[in-house]
Design a protein around this motif. Sequence first.
Motif, mmCIF file in Angstrom:
data_model
loop_
_atom_site.group_PDB
_atom_site.id
_atom_site.type_symbol
_atom_site.label_atom_id
_atom_site.label_comp_id
_atom_site.label_asym_id
_atom_site.label_seq_id
_atom_site.Cartn_x
_atom_site.Cartn_y
_atom_site.Cartn_z
ATOM 1 N N GLU A 1 35.579 24.481 -9.587
ATOM 2 C CA GLU A 1 35.372 25.714 -8.801
ATOM 3 C C GLU A 1 34.694 25.432 -7.451
ATOM 4 O OE1 GLU A 1 37.178 27.553 -11.615
ATOM 5 O OE2 GLU A 1 36.334 28.715 -9.955
ATOM 6 N N SER A 2 34.173 24.205 -7.267
ATOM 7 C CA SER A 2 33.267 24.011 -6.104
ATOM 8 C C SER A 2 34.029 23.973 -4.777
ATOM 9 C CB SER A 2 32.460 22.716 -6.291
ATOM 10 O OG SER A 2 33.329 21.622 -6.407
ATOM 11 N N ASP A 3 33.386 24.533 -3.726
ATOM 12 C CA ASP A 3 33.953 24.485 -2.371
ATOM 13 C C ASP A 3 33.441 23.253 -1.630
ATOM 14 O OD1 ASP A 3 35.183 27.090 -2.581
ATOM 15 O OD2 ASP A 3 33.132 27.879 -2.562
ATOM 16 N N ILE A 4 32.182 22.883 -1.907
ATOM 17 C CA ILE A 4 31.626 21.635 -1.347
ATOM 18 C C ILE A 4 30.971 20.895 -2.517
ATOM 19 C CG2 ILE A 4 30.045 20.584 0.328
ATOM 20 C CD1 ILE A 4 29.972 23.166 1.874
ATOM 21 N N CYS A 5 31.213 19.585 -2.587
ATOM 22 C CA CYS A 5 30.517 18.751 -3.592
ATOM 23 C C CYS A 5 29.725 17.688 -2.842
ATOM 24 C CB CYS A 5 31.529 18.093 -4.520
ATOM 25 S SG CYS A 5 30.787 16.881 -5.639
ATOM 26 N N PHE A 6 28.389 17.793 -2.940
ATOM 27 C CA PHE A 6 27.535 16.758 -2.345
ATOM 28 C C PHE A 6 27.338 15.660 -3.386
ATOM 29 C CE2 PHE A 6 26.077 18.665 1.611
ATOM 30 C CZ PHE A 6 26.259 20.036 1.406
ATOM 31 N N ILE A 7 27.433 14.406 -2.973
ATOM 32 C CA ILE A 7 27.157 13.271 -3.874
ATOM 33 C C ILE A 7 25.934 12.578 -3.296
ATOM 34 C CG2 ILE A 7 28.049 11.140 -4.881
ATOM 35 C CD1 ILE A 7 30.871 12.110 -4.133
ATOM 36 N N VAL A 8 24.797 12.732 -3.984
ATOM 37 C CA VAL A 8 23.533 12.303 -3.378
ATOM 38 C C VAL A 8 22.895 11.162 -4.188
ATOM 39 C CG1 VAL A 8 21.267 13.061 -2.573
ATOM 40 C CG2 VAL A 8 23.172 14.707 -2.639
ATOM 41 N N GLY A 9 22.712 10.008 -3.548
ATOM 42 C CA GLY A 9 21.901 8.931 -4.120
ATOM 43 C C GLY A 9 22.431 8.368 -5.421
ATOM 44 N N THR A 10 23.736 8.062 -5.438
ATOM 45 C CA THR A 10 24.275 7.429 -6.645
ATOM 46 C C THR A 10 25.264 6.336 -6.266
ATOM 47 O OG1 THR A 10 25.443 7.768 -8.752
ATOM 48 C CG2 THR A 10 26.111 9.191 -6.909
ATOM 49 N N SER A 11 25.244 5.261 -7.081
ATOM 50 C CA SER A 11 26.206 4.171 -6.833
ATOM 51 C C SER A 11 27.544 4.531 -7.463
ATOM 52 C CB SER A 11 25.675 2.864 -7.438
ATOM 53 O OG SER A 11 25.413 3.061 -8.819
ATOM 54 N N ALA A 12 27.565 5.636 -8.216
ATOM 55 C CA ALA A 12 28.803 6.169 -8.814
ATOM 56 C C ALA A 12 29.567 5.114 -9.613
ATOM 57 C CB ALA A 12 29.699 6.736 -7.713
ATOM 58 N N VAL A 13 28.846 4.336 -10.421
ATOM 59 C CA VAL A 13 29.514 3.323 -11.259
ATOM 60 C C VAL A 13 29.422 3.658 -12.744
ATOM 61 C CG1 VAL A 13 29.153 1.407 -9.650
ATOM 62 C CG2 VAL A 13 27.431 1.867 -11.389
ATOM 63 N N VAL A 14 28.656 4.740 -13.075
ATOM 64 C CA VAL A 14 28.491 5.079 -14.494
ATOM 65 C C VAL A 14 29.431 6.228 -14.845
ATOM 66 C CG1 VAL A 14 26.862 5.977 -16.201
ATOM 67 C CG2 VAL A 14 26.140 4.227 -14.576
ATOM 68 N N TYR A 15 30.204 6.003 -15.925
ATOM 69 C CA TYR A 15 31.171 6.997 -16.383
ATOM 70 C C TYR A 15 30.757 7.564 -17.729
ATOM 71 C CZ TYR A 15 34.122 5.662 -12.553
ATOM 72 O OH TYR A 15 34.605 5.453 -11.289
ATOM 73 N N PRO A 16 31.191 8.732 -18.158
ATOM 74 C CA PRO A 16 32.127 9.590 -17.435
ATOM 75 C C PRO A 16 31.492 10.409 -16.301
ATOM 76 C CG PRO A 16 31.533 10.577 -19.516
ATOM 77 C CD PRO A 16 30.845 9.254 -19.479
ATOM 78 N N ALA A 17 30.180 10.301 -16.060
ATOM 79 C CA ALA A 17 29.513 11.105 -15.014
ATOM 80 C C ALA A 17 30.250 10.996 -13.679
ATOM 81 C CB ALA A 17 28.068 10.646 -14.857
ATOM 82 N N ALA A 18 30.654 9.776 -13.310
ATOM 83 C CA ALA A 18 31.226 9.553 -11.977
ATOM 84 C C ALA A 18 32.582 10.245 -11.804
ATOM 85 C CB ALA A 18 31.344 8.052 -11.702
ATOM 86 N N TYR A 19 33.122 10.795 -12.915
ATOM 87 C CA TYR A 19 34.379 11.548 -12.773
ATOM 88 C C TYR A 19 34.146 12.910 -12.110
ATOM 89 C CZ TYR A 19 36.944 8.383 -15.967
ATOM 90 O OH TYR A 19 37.534 7.280 -16.554
ATOM 91 N N ILE A 20 32.877 13.406 -12.137
ATOM 92 C CA ILE A 20 32.630 14.778 -11.662
ATOM 93 C C ILE A 20 33.062 14.967 -10.209
ATOM 94 C CG2 ILE A 20 30.790 16.498 -11.189
ATOM 95 C CD1 ILE A 20 31.680 16.234 -14.189
ATOM 96 N N PRO A 21 32.608 14.087 -9.283
ATOM 97 C CA PRO A 21 33.084 14.288 -7.896
ATOM 98 C C PRO A 21 34.596 14.067 -7.738
ATOM 99 C CG PRO A 21 31.513 12.436 -8.033
ATOM 100 C CD PRO A 21 31.610 13.018 -9.388
ATOM 101 N N VAL A 22 35.161 13.244 -8.619
ATOM 102 C CA VAL A 22 36.622 13.009 -8.553
ATOM 103 C C VAL A 22 37.349 14.323 -8.877
ATOM 104 C CG1 VAL A 22 38.544 11.749 -9.629
ATOM 105 C CG2 VAL A 22 36.376 10.571 -9.186
ATOM 106 N N THR A 23 36.860 15.011 -9.901
ATOM 107 C CA THR A 23 37.455 16.313 -10.275
ATOM 108 C C THR A 23 37.276 17.330 -9.146
ATOM 109 O OG1 THR A 23 36.919 15.881 -12.584
ATOM 110 C CG2 THR A 23 37.364 18.172 -12.008
ATOM 111 N N ALA A 24 36.087 17.340 -8.561
ATOM 112 C CA ALA A 24 35.833 18.294 -7.457
ATOM 113 C C ALA A 24 36.849 18.063 -6.339
ATOM 114 C CB ALA A 24 34.412 18.122 -6.936
ATOM 115 N N LYS A 25 37.074 16.793 -6.012
ATOM 116 C CA LYS A 25 38.010 16.462 -4.922
ATOM 117 C C LYS A 25 39.426 16.891 -5.296
ATOM 118 C CE LYS A 25 39.538 12.640 -1.973
ATOM 119 N NZ LYS A 25 39.258 13.276 -0.667
ATOM 120 N N GLU A 26 39.810 16.602 -6.538
ATOM 121 C CA GLU A 26 41.174 16.952 -6.988
ATOM 122 C C GLU A 26 41.426 18.444 -6.842
ATOM 123 O OE1 GLU A 26 41.571 13.615 -10.398
ATOM 124 O OE2 GLU A 26 41.708 15.697 -11.121
#
Length: 248
Positions: A179-204
């Motif tokens: 549902e998000s219009d803007i997704c901020f990704i703050v202070g993460t190396s984004a290497v841990v899953y499944p958490a790192a899928y969240i911004p991927v879903t936002a972008k999709e």
Amino acid sequence: MNYPEPFINRLQNADNILIFTGAGISAESGIDTFRGKGGLWNKMKPEELASFDGFMKNPNLVWEWYQYRRQIVHETSPNSGHYAIAEFEKYYNSVSVVTQNVDNLHNRAGSTNVLELHGNIERNFCIDCNTFFGVEDFQSVSEAPKCPKCSGMIRPDVVWFGESLPQGVFEKAEALARESDICFIVGTSAVVYPAAYIPVTAKEFGAYIVEINVEQTEITRSVDLSLIGKAGELLPEIIKKIKEWRGS
Ligand code: BV8
Ligand code: ZN
């Protein structure tokens, strides 16, 4: 700071904001990150300390490590980045914080909709009878305590490697990302899953993706805007702009 037009448009017209955070948002509160310079994992292997097997092999070592981290969390406080994130709630209908952190600092900064994907270091539970306990129950206990109800083993209420995320929390975070219009990704190396899928879903699902980090990461090439700098400095600057456009 001059922001690109598309970012300004989104900030001015967005309804739903999702802020995905990692250890970097708490760095300026004095809490070590995991993989950055001087990070926690540099000194030891995460599998040894942040895994059920590691805990069963050496419960006292793992318990001691969490007591040490709780002490740091107890002595620190939210920083200007946490407070700026809480302030978003004044200007947008729906603001969700999806955090990988277990330090409780978003709640302490006043954010009211925080999804803790990896649990919360201020809670413990008994692995046998599932009774929950707060940190105050074992303040100065240096060895892994036994449950007062059933003498079972007590562990921190955090998600270790190989463990699934808390029931329903990840699914809720995914729904908010869609549902998000803007997704901020703050202070993460984004290497841990499944958490790192969240911004991927936002972008999709069409969100405008803004990364805030002191350095480039694995996902920098796929975001719409990469702001290099400290979260505690960049987020208050963004809030200042939002206040100009959307302040009451
Ligand atoms: C699971 C909690 C399966 C405890 C942590 C694909 C799909 C699913 C799983 C996997 C997969 N691939 C691999 C896996 C397995 C594994 C995994 O992801 N491994 C990685 C390392 C390869 N995932 C799991 O095991 C997960 N479980 O999938 O179970 C399953 C499924 C169903 C049923 C049963 C089982 C569980 C993962 C959770 C692990 N728990 N911690 C604790 O904290 O003690 S992980 C740990 O890493 C923390 O939670 C942390 O939040 C998280 C991510 O790290 P970051 O937050 O990004 O921190 P980092 O230091 O890396 O980066 C900090 C960044 O900040 C840096 O970029 C730095 O530049 C920046 N920074 C620094 N200062 C600032 C700054 N930025 C801005 N301002 C500053 N001032
Ligand atoms: Zn018990």
